[in-house]
Write a protein that holds these residues in place. Structure first.
Motif, short mmCIF file in Angstrom:
data_model
loop_
_atom_site.label_atom_id
_atom_site.label_comp_id
_atom_site.label_asym_id
_atom_site.label_seq_id
_atom_site.Cartn_x
_atom_site.Cartn_y
_atom_site.Cartn_z
N SER A 121 21.71 -5.89 -29.10
CA SER A 121 21.88 -6.82 -27.98
C SER A 121 20.76 -6.69 -26.96
O SER A 121 20.84 -7.25 -25.88
N SER A 122 19.73 -5.92 -27.33
CA SER A 122 18.57 -5.68 -26.46
C SER A 122 18.94 -4.99 -25.16
O SER A 122 18.28 -5.19 -24.13
N ASP A 123 20.00 -4.19 -25.19
CA ASP A 123 20.37 -3.41 -24.01
C ASP A 123 19.37 -2.27 -23.85
O ASP A 123 18.85 -1.76 -24.84
N HIS A 162 29.14 -10.14 -24.00
CA HIS A 162 27.75 -9.68 -23.83
C HIS A 162 27.13 -9.28 -25.17
O HIS A 162 25.95 -9.54 -25.41
N VAL A 163 27.91 -8.65 -26.04
CA VAL A 163 27.37 -8.21 -27.33
C VAL A 163 27.70 -9.19 -28.46
O VAL A 163 27.44 -8.91 -29.62
N HIS A 180 24.70 -2.13 -29.12
CA HIS A 180 23.96 -2.22 -27.84
C HIS A 180 22.46 -2.43 -28.09
O HIS A 180 21.83 -3.24 -27.40
N ARG A 231 22.08 2.03 -21.47
CA ARG A 231 23.36 1.38 -21.74
C ARG A 231 24.01 1.95 -23.01
O ARG A 231 25.22 1.88 -23.17
N CYS A 232 23.20 2.53 -23.89
CA CYS A 232 23.70 3.15 -25.12
C CYS A 232 24.16 4.58 -24.87
O CYS A 232 24.89 5.14 -25.70
N ALA A 282 32.33 -7.58 -21.61
CA ALA A 282 31.55 -6.68 -22.47
C ALA A 282 31.50 -7.22 -23.90
O ALA A 282 30.45 -7.17 -24.55
#
Length: 116
Positions: free
Chosen positions: A89-91, A36-37, A86, A95-96, A33
């Motif tokens: 990170s273009s989530d 990822h960010v 998030h 996901r937020c 995780a």
């Protein structure tokens, strides 16, 4: 302090004790995780420390209201930051959602403490 406020404090404390401890231990899911960010494991461990401190503050707040309020305020800021990270990170918005919901619960806790 109402039963609702107490239950909310205990649930939030348990959640953040669990998540913060996982970050501190750098379990594989937390390392992934962090990567990822774009965070280092050291940075993620710092966030874990803040989460564990907030959990302790929520529990201490069962006796000393100001500590519970400070812990809730800190969690609101942490969760707002998580939402921003998030999104950067273009989530997807989904996901937020967990961070937004937990931040909202911390805000409810703070309001309940203030109305007291």
């Amino acid at each position: 302090m109402s039963t609702t406020t107490t239950v909310l404090a205990v649930v939030l404390a348990a959640l953040f004790l669990l998540l913060g401890s996982a970050k501190l231990a750098a379990v594989p899911a937390m390392r992934q995780a962090a990567a990822h960010v774009g965070m280092t494991t050291t940075h993620y461990r710092l966030l874990g420390t803040l989460e564990v401190a907030a959990a302790a503050g929520l529990l201490a707040g069962l006796r000393i209201t100001a500590l519970g309020a400070a812990a809730s305020g800190g969690l609101i800021l942490l969760m707002a930051g998580a939402v921003v990270v998030h999104l950067r990170s273009s989530d997807p918005a989904a996901r937020c959602l967990p961070a937004a919901v937990v931040g909202a619960l911390a805000a409810v806790h703070l309001v309940l403490l203030a109305s007291g």
